[in-house]
Motif scaffolding. Structure first.
Motif, PDB file in Angstrom:
ATOM      1  N   VAL A 196       0.856  -1.426  -0.067  1.00 11.70           N
ATOM      2  CA  VAL A 196       0.061   0.037   0.369  1.00 11.70           C
ATOM      3  C   VAL A 196       0.877   1.290   0.040  1.00 11.70           C
ATOM      4  N   ASP A 197       0.216   2.389  -0.343  1.00 11.84           N
ATOM      5  CA  ASP A 197       0.906   3.661  -0.365  1.00 11.84           C
ATOM      6  C   ASP A 197       1.701   4.058   1.106  1.00 11.84           C
ATOM      7  N   THR A 198       0.753   4.215   1.881  1.00  9.49           N
ATOM      8  CA  THR A 198       1.087   4.676   3.349  1.00  9.49           C
ATOM      9  C   THR A 198       0.504   3.790   4.417  1.00  9.49           C
ATOM     10  N   GLU A 199       1.192   4.096   5.598  1.00 10.35           N
ATOM     11  CA  GLU A 199       0.476   3.657   6.745  1.00 10.35           C
ATOM     12  C   GLU A 199      -1.058   3.900   6.990  1.00 10.35           C
ATOM     13  N   LYS A 200      -1.481   4.937   6.405  1.00 14.81           N
ATOM     14  CA  LYS A 200      -2.806   5.445   6.650  1.00 14.81           C
ATOM     15  C   LYS A 200      -3.694   4.488   5.589  1.00 14.81           C
ATOM     16  N   SER A 201      -3.066   4.218   4.406  1.00 14.17           N
ATOM     17  CA  SER A 201      -3.982   3.374   3.416  1.00 14.17           C
ATOM     18  C   SER A 201      -4.054   1.875   4.254  1.00 14.17           C
ATOM     19  N   ALA A 202      -3.019   1.537   4.928  1.00 13.96           N
ATOM     20  CA  ALA A 202      -3.137   0.387   5.421  1.00 13.96           C
ATOM     21  C   ALA A 202      -4.067   0.115   6.646  1.00 13.96           C
ATOM     22  N   ARG A 203      -4.098   1.379   7.488  1.00  9.02           N
ATOM     23  CA  ARG A 203      -5.328   1.328   8.657  1.00  9.02           C
ATOM     24  C   ARG A 203      -6.501   1.334   7.984  1.00  9.02           C
ATOM     25  N   GLU A 204      -6.551   2.049   6.902  1.00  3.62           N
ATOM     26  CA  GLU A 204      -8.034   2.129   6.250  1.00  3.62           C
ATOM     27  C   GLU A 204      -8.549   0.629   5.921  1.00  3.62           C
ATOM     28  N   ALA A 205      -7.460   0.184   5.269  1.00  6.87           N
ATOM     29  CA  ALA A 205      -7.796  -1.528   4.719  1.00  6.87           C
ATOM     30  C   ALA A 205      -8.229  -2.083   5.980  1.00  6.87           C
ATOM     31  N   ILE A 206      -7.567  -2.206   7.067  1.00  3.33           N
ATOM     32  CA  ILE A 206      -7.676  -2.870   8.428  1.00  3.33           C
ATOM     33  C   ILE A 206      -8.935  -2.544   8.858  1.00  3.33           C
ATOM     34  N   HIS A 207      -9.069  -1.177   9.033  1.00  3.91           N
ATOM     35  CA  HIS A 207     -10.494  -1.249   9.557  1.00  3.91           C
ATOM     36  C   HIS A 207     -11.479  -1.459   8.942  1.00  3.91           C
ATOM     37  N   TRP A 208     -11.415  -1.408   7.360  1.00  2.20           N
ATOM     38  CA  TRP A 208     -12.471  -2.171   6.385  1.00  2.20           C
ATOM     39  C   TRP A 208     -12.826  -3.703   6.642  1.00  2.20           C
ATOM     40  N   LEU A 209     -11.467  -4.301   6.723  1.00  9.85           N
ATOM     41  CA  LEU A 209     -11.857  -5.849   7.113  1.00  9.85           C
ATOM     42  C   LEU A 209     -12.569  -6.153   8.392  1.00  9.85           C
ATOM     43  N   LYS A 210     -12.225  -5.177   9.374  1.00 16.31           N
ATOM     44  CA  LYS A 210     -12.807  -5.598  10.695  1.00 16.31           C
ATOM     45  C   LYS A 210     -14.129  -5.257  10.616  1.00 16.31           C
ATOM     46  N   LYS A 211     -14.665  -4.082   9.971  1.00 20.56           N
ATOM     47  CA  LYS A 211     -15.867  -3.636   9.736  1.00 20.56           C
ATOM     48  C   LYS A 211     -16.770  -4.485   9.068  1.00 20.56           C
ATOM     49  N   THR A 212     -16.245  -5.243   7.854  1.00 16.24           N
ATOM     50  CA  THR A 212     -17.008  -5.935   7.079  1.00 16.24           C
ATOM     51  C   THR A 212     -16.695  -7.547   7.390  1.00 16.24           C
ATOM     52  N   ASN A 213     -15.984  -7.642   8.438  1.00 12.81           N
ATOM     53  CA  ASN A 213     -15.727  -9.079   9.173  1.00 12.81           C
ATOM     54  C   ASN A 213     -15.234  -9.850   7.874  1.00 12.81           C
ATOM     55  N   LYS A 214     -14.307  -9.502   7.029  1.00 11.55           N
ATOM     56  CA  LYS A 214     -13.749 -10.114   5.800  1.00 11.55           C
ATOM     57  C   LYS A 214     -12.388 -10.636   6.170  1.00 11.55           C
ATOM     58  N   GLY A 215     -12.068 -11.124   7.526  1.00 13.02           N
ATOM     59  CA  GLY A 215     -10.924 -11.766   7.519  1.00 13.02           C
ATOM     60  C   GLY A 215      -9.603 -10.675   8.072  1.00 13.02           C
ATOM     61  N   ARG A 216      -8.568 -11.346   7.955  1.00 17.57           N
ATOM     62  CA  ARG A 216      -7.241 -10.559   8.119  1.00 17.57           C
ATOM     63  C   ARG A 216      -6.273 -10.390   6.960  1.00 17.57           C
ATOM     64  N   ALA A 217      -5.487  -9.518   6.967  1.00 21.11           N
ATOM     65  CA  ALA A 217      -4.513  -9.263   5.715  1.00 21.11           C
ATOM     66  C   ALA A 217      -3.116  -8.722   6.404  1.00 21.11           C
ATOM     67  N   THR A 218      -2.061  -8.785   6.022  1.00 14.95           N
ATOM     68  CA  THR A 218      -0.910  -8.065   6.282  1.00 14.95           C
ATOM     69  C   THR A 218      -0.433  -7.017   5.078  1.00 14.95           C
ATOM     70  N   PHE A 219       0.101  -5.854   5.668  1.00 17.77           N
ATOM     71  CA  PHE A 219       0.029  -4.726   4.628  1.00 17.77           C
ATOM     72  C   PHE A 219       1.460  -4.170   4.797  1.00 17.77           C
ATOM     73  N   LEU A 220       2.094  -3.733   3.613  1.00 14.35           N
ATOM     74  CA  LEU A 220       3.613  -3.273   3.633  1.00 14.35           C
ATOM     75  C   LEU A 220       3.259  -1.791   3.065  1.00 14.35           C
ATOM     76  N   PRO A 221       3.418  -0.701   3.859  1.00 15.26           N
ATOM     77  CA  PRO A 221       3.326   0.500   3.298  1.00 15.26           C
ATOM     78  C   PRO A 221       4.729   0.773   2.913  1.00 15.26           C
ATOM     79  N   ILE A 222       4.683   1.511   1.601  1.00 12.02           N
ATOM     80  CA  ILE A 222       5.785   1.842   1.074  1.00 12.02           C
ATOM     81  C   ILE A 222       6.895   2.821   1.724  1.00 12.02           C
ATOM     82  N   THR A 223       6.164   3.801   2.443  1.00 10.83           N
ATOM     83  CA  THR A 223       6.757   4.950   3.066  1.00 10.83           C
ATOM     84  C   THR A 223       7.306   4.402   4.339  1.00 10.83           C
TER      85      THR A 223
END
Length: 988
Positions: A353-380
């Motif tokens: 992902v672009d930044t840590e913010k993008s990673a946080r948004e994706a994690i929040h979306w996974l929690k909100k929709t109960n779609k499992g977990r994932a590991t993110f690699l922020p470029i910054t």
């Protein structure tokens, strides 16, 4: 039917159990997948990240200290090289010092006795050279004497052999040889006379044979000339038909070749059509596989549930700043697939992902929709990892070193930090053996992966073995999709080209078929011409064979004469050669006899003289041999003395050269002393430098020992951390593997997704009970044994056909019964009709026979009256004046007239409007012909008869005569006469 029915029943039971198994097992799998996902989503990732950070800190410290330690070791190595160089120089200086001291002593001794030793050596050399010259002259003289002795010995030996041979051949031997030769001479004269007589006899036989042949030739000359003409005709016709046959063979071969070509082309066309069908199938298969892979790609199959949902949300523009999963961002060579899959492991499921913010948004979306977990690699926020340059330099020269993993992949430069973080410190080697070697060289601080996917982990642990064959690889799916797309296009083009080739092949076959028809017509024409020539040849050959049969006696006699003449001529030539040979043998014997006569006359006078000479020569031979042996010994001794003198001269000359060399040396004793002092001072300086360098090495070595102890302690801590991390990763990998296996099992076994299984199938409340039910159902399925699913449809189809054939069989049996009834009725009717008709014909035959024969008796008898349909008929006839007898015992005319009576009897019972008779009366005499003609005339009121005949009596009773005449050659005419109009014509 029964076995198939049993199979169908088993198949139905199998399908019912499979359906029950599906309902329970799919719900069980959905429950297990959900449970595994909850376990996988605990705090293990946080703990793994914390321990990973500690491990990286320790690895950085180790890298710094190891670099420092390597510098110290390089310094020690440099010092060791200096020590080695100083020791070598010290050894050289010490040797030179000792050499100078020794040379000083030798120098003093040789200067004191130089002149005396020089004169002594020169005198000894001069004396030795004079002695060598004398010995060489003496050797030359002795070799000359030895050569003379050898020549004299050879001459005496040859002379002794010659005299001994002359004495051995005595007077009696010469006389016996003369008598033998004279006897041979007389035998040869007798043989010569016999050969001459035989020669004259052969000439006389040849003259008689020539005269006899001249007489016979004139007698058979006419037939001989005719045979020559026929032979020429046969030769010409044979040549013509053979030429025609050659042409026919050539055309037949061309026709056969064309037929074979058509067969080959037809087979080729069939093969091409089969290949085209396979091509169609291949295109369809490739299309199906391509569509399947496209569906898998669009559905992100193979990714974890959470990763899959994030990527789908990215494509739907729900999430921003998501670049993609690692497999979507990198490319590499096919041979690195196993290595890269192993090196990345579960990291391949991580999302960039672009930044840590993008990673946080994706994690929040996974929690909100109960779609499992994932590991993110922020470029910054990611940090790169790299191997030290000295490690790279150390490994680059090894032929088993492939490279650093990050250098073997292709990616967008903006992902450089991400890729270096994942693969920057991973080494790729050719084999596991090389990986162990690299681990030892690098202090086991880095992960090393082989091309086969085996791993040597930091700290020394190793992982490897067989890998599950998984065609759904994240790294190979895109390239496989591209490959399938390319193959699909290529096969589609090839199929179109192949269709063109098949059309061309069909046109070629049509052309060949037309050509084959033309060649067949030509072949038939040539075959007709060939048959015509062949018939001419056979006709000429038959005439020649007929003539040859007339001339066979002449030919045999002539052939025998030719053989006799050839044999006699050969005998005459052989006798002529034998006479010439006998003449030469006689001349040779005459010369030998004269020579032996001369030897016999001279031998007595010379015999005593030869014996005396032989005795003297043998004495001389013994003396010469003794001299020869003595001379050989003297020559060998002289040669040995010369060799010893030469060795002595060489030794003295060497001593003289050494003496002069010492005298001519430019050094004085004071110079030698000065050089010795210089060498001693140099030696002392080198020893002092060596001690200082050794002290420096000991200090550096102590630093290395202290530093390595610290490194060893930190490495133990690092190893412990790696084991803990590895344990956590193993647990997570097992959960991932279990999760993946169950998802894979759902997809392959039941072709449904987890989401569908979760929504459409009921999940069990108690997992253990559900597992036990699944186990029992599978056991019952296994107990069914081999199941033929197709038996259900096959049984229905066979059952339907069996019922159809059974009804058909019943119809056929009923038809058979009906036919037998009809046949029985027909047999009964035929028996009745035959019996009635036979009775009528029998009665009429008796009447007609009496009218045609003018009396007598005849009747018809059945051979087997009890079986009228199988019976035969015997004709019993008794012409007037004869006894009753079988038809076969009558004369030819009687048999013919009886047969005519039977014919008219049949016509009386069953009249016909028209009847043709072909010379039926030919065997009758004139009286019976008249009776036959009158009866025929009488019966013509009821039936019209056409009679072919040469009998006048029959013609006289006819109403109309028709005949064929040929008044002109080749022209036939039909002539008719109506005899019923004859009375009117006579009246006129």
């Amino acid at each position: 039917m029964e076995p198939l029915k049993q199979q169908a029943t088993i198949a139905q039971e199998y399908l019912a159990q499979k359906e029950r198994l599906k309902n329970i097992e799919v719900g069980l799998l959905a429950k297990e997948i959900e449970s595994l996902h909850e376990k996988w989503g605990g705090n293990s990732q946080l703990e793994l990240d914390e321990k990973g950070q500690i491990l990286r800190d320790k690895q950085n410290w180790l890298e710094t200290r190891e670099t420092e330690n390597n510098h110290y070791k390089e310094d020690i190595q440099t010092i060791d090289e200096q020590i080695t160089t100083l020791q070598e120089n010290l050894l050289v200086v010490t040797q030179e010092h000792e050499s100078l001291t020794g040379n000083k002593k030798i120098f003093r001794e040789r200067l004191q006795h130089f002149q005396e030793n020089k004169e002594k050596l020169e005198q000894e050399i001069t004396d030795a050279q004079k002695k060598r010259t004398q010995l060489e002259q003496k050797l030359k003289e002795e070799r000359h004497v030895l050569k003379d002795n050898k020549q004299q010995n050879q001459y005496i030996s040859k002379r002794i052999l010659s005299l001994a041979e002359q004495l051995d051949k005595g007077k009696n031997t010469i006389e016996a040889d003369i008598e033998t030769l004279k006897s041979d001479y007389i035998d040869l004269l007798n043989e010569q006379a016999a050969k001459r007589n035989e020669k004259n006899s052969i000439h006389q036989q040849l003259e008689r044979m020539h005269g006899k042949q001249t007489v016979q030739s004139s007698k058979w000359q006419h037939l001989h000339e005719e045979r020559i003409k026929l032979q020429k005709a046969v030769h010409d016709s044979e040549s013509n038909y053979k030429k025609q046959q050659q042409q026919l063979d050539i055309m037949q071969a061309d026709y056969n070749k064309l037929a074979r070509d058509m067969t080959v082309d037809t087979k080729l066309l069939d093969d091409m059509q089969q290949k085209l069908v396979k091509g169609y199938q291949m295109v369809e298969n490739l299309k199906s596989k391509k569509e399947m892979l496209e569906d898998l790609k669009e559905d992100f199959q193979g990714f974890y549930f959470g990763v899959k949902e994030v990527l789908k949300a990215r494509d739907r523009k729900v999430l921003t700043g998501v670049h993609g999963a690692i497999p979507e961002l990198i490319e590499f060579d096919d041979r690195f697939i196993d290595a890269m899959e192993t090196a990345l492991g579960s990291q391949a499921q991580q999302i960039v992902v672009d930044t840590e913010k993008s990673a946080r948004e994706a994690i929040h979306w996974l929690k909100k929709t109960n779609k499992g977990r994932a590991t993110f690699l922020p470029i910054t926020s990611m940090k790169s990892k790299q191997l030290p340059s000295n490690i790279i330099n150390l490994l680059e020269n090894d032929h088993d070193y492939i490279g650093i993993a990050v250098e073997l992949i292709e990616f967008d430069p903006k992902y450089m930090v991400i890729m270096q973080s994942l693969l920057g410190n991973v080494i790729i080697s050719k084999s596991l053996t090389a990986a162990n070697r690299f681990a030892q060289q690098t202090g086991r601080r880095y992960r090393i992966v082989t091309l086969d996917g085996d791993i040597v982990n930091p700290g020394g642990s190793m992982s490897g073995g067989a890998k599950k064959n998984n065609n759904q690889s994240l790294f190979t799916r895109d390239r496989e999709l591209k490959s399938l797309t390319k193959k699909h296009q290529e096969y589609h083009v090839r199929v179109l080209d192949y269709e063109k080739e098949i059309r061309a092949q069909k046109e070629k076959l049509e052309s060949l078929e037309s050509k084959k028809t033309d060649q067949f017509n030509q072949l038939e024409e040539v075959r007709k011409e060939y048959q015509l020539h062949l018939e001419n040849f056979k006709e000429s050959k038959l005439s020649l064979e007929h003539l040859n049969s007339q001339l066979s006696i002449y030919d045999q006699d002539k052939m025998q004469q030719e053989e006799d003449r050839t044999q006699l001529t050969g005998q005459a030539d052989q006798i002529e050669k034998d006479l010439l040979l006998l003449k030469e043998q006689l001349e040779t014997l005459d010369v030998q006899i004269k020579s032996l006569m001369d030897q016999h006359q001279n031998f007595e006078a010379k015999e005593e003289q030869l014996k005396q000479e032989l005795q003297e020569l043998r004495v001389q031979e013994a003396e010469v041999r003794s001299k020869l042996n003595n001379q050989k010994e003297k020559t060998a001794k002289t040669q040995s003395d010369i060799t010893e003198i030469q060795f002595l001269i060489n030794d003295k000359q060497k001593q003289l050269k050494q003496l002069i060399a010492v005298k001519n040396s430019q050094q004085t004793e004071a110079e030698i002393d000065q050089e010795i002092e210089d060498k001693k001072a140099d030696k002392d300086r080198k020893q002092e430098n060596l001690q200082q360098i050794r002290k420096q090495r000991a200090e550096t070595q102590q630093k290395v020992i202290t530093l390595e102890a610290s490194i060893k302690q930190v490495q133990k801590e690092e190893s412990y951390l790696k084991q803990e991390i590895q344990s956590i990763e193993i647990k997570r990998n097992r959960l991932d593997l279990d999760l993946e296996n169950r998802l894979q099992f759902l997809e392959t076994e039941y072709n449904i997704t987890f989401e569908k299984a979760k929504s459409d199938f009921e999940q069990p409340a108690i997992l253990e009970d559900a597992k036990e039910q699944v186990k029992l159902i599978k056991k019952s399925i296994d107990e069914l044994g081999t199941v033929n699913i197709g038996a259900i449809d096959e049984y229905e189809r066979i059952k339907e056909r069996y019922e159809f054939l059974t009804s058909q069989q019943e119809d056929l049996i009923e038809a058979k019964r009906t036919l037998y009834d009809i046949i029985a009725e027909m047999d009964e009717e035929m028996t009745r009709k035959f019996e009635e008709t036979f009775t009528q014909i029998k009665d009429e035959f008796t009447v007609v026979f009496q009218r045609l024969f003018g009396g007598g008796h005849a009747e018809l008898k059945l051979t087997n009256p009890a079986h009228l349909l199988d019976t035969g008929v015997d004709i019993i006839a008794q012409p007037p004046g004869k006894k009753l007898q079988q038809l076969g015992l009558l004369s030819g005319g009687e048999r013919a007239l009886t047969a005519i009576a039977l014919l008219f009897a049949i016509l009386r019972v069953r009249p016909v409007p028209f009847c043709v008779l072909d010379e039926v009366e030919a065997a009758l005499d004139e009286a019976n012909v008249t009776r036959f003609a009158k009866y025929l005339k009488h019966y013509s009121k009821h039936t019209q008869f056409i009679v072919i005949t040469h009998r006048k009596g029959t013609m006289e009773e006819a109403d109309v005569l028709y005949g064929v005449t040929m008044q002109e050659s080749g022209v036939s005419r039909l002539v008719s006469v109506k005899l019923e109009e004859a009375p009117e014509l006579l009246e006129v």
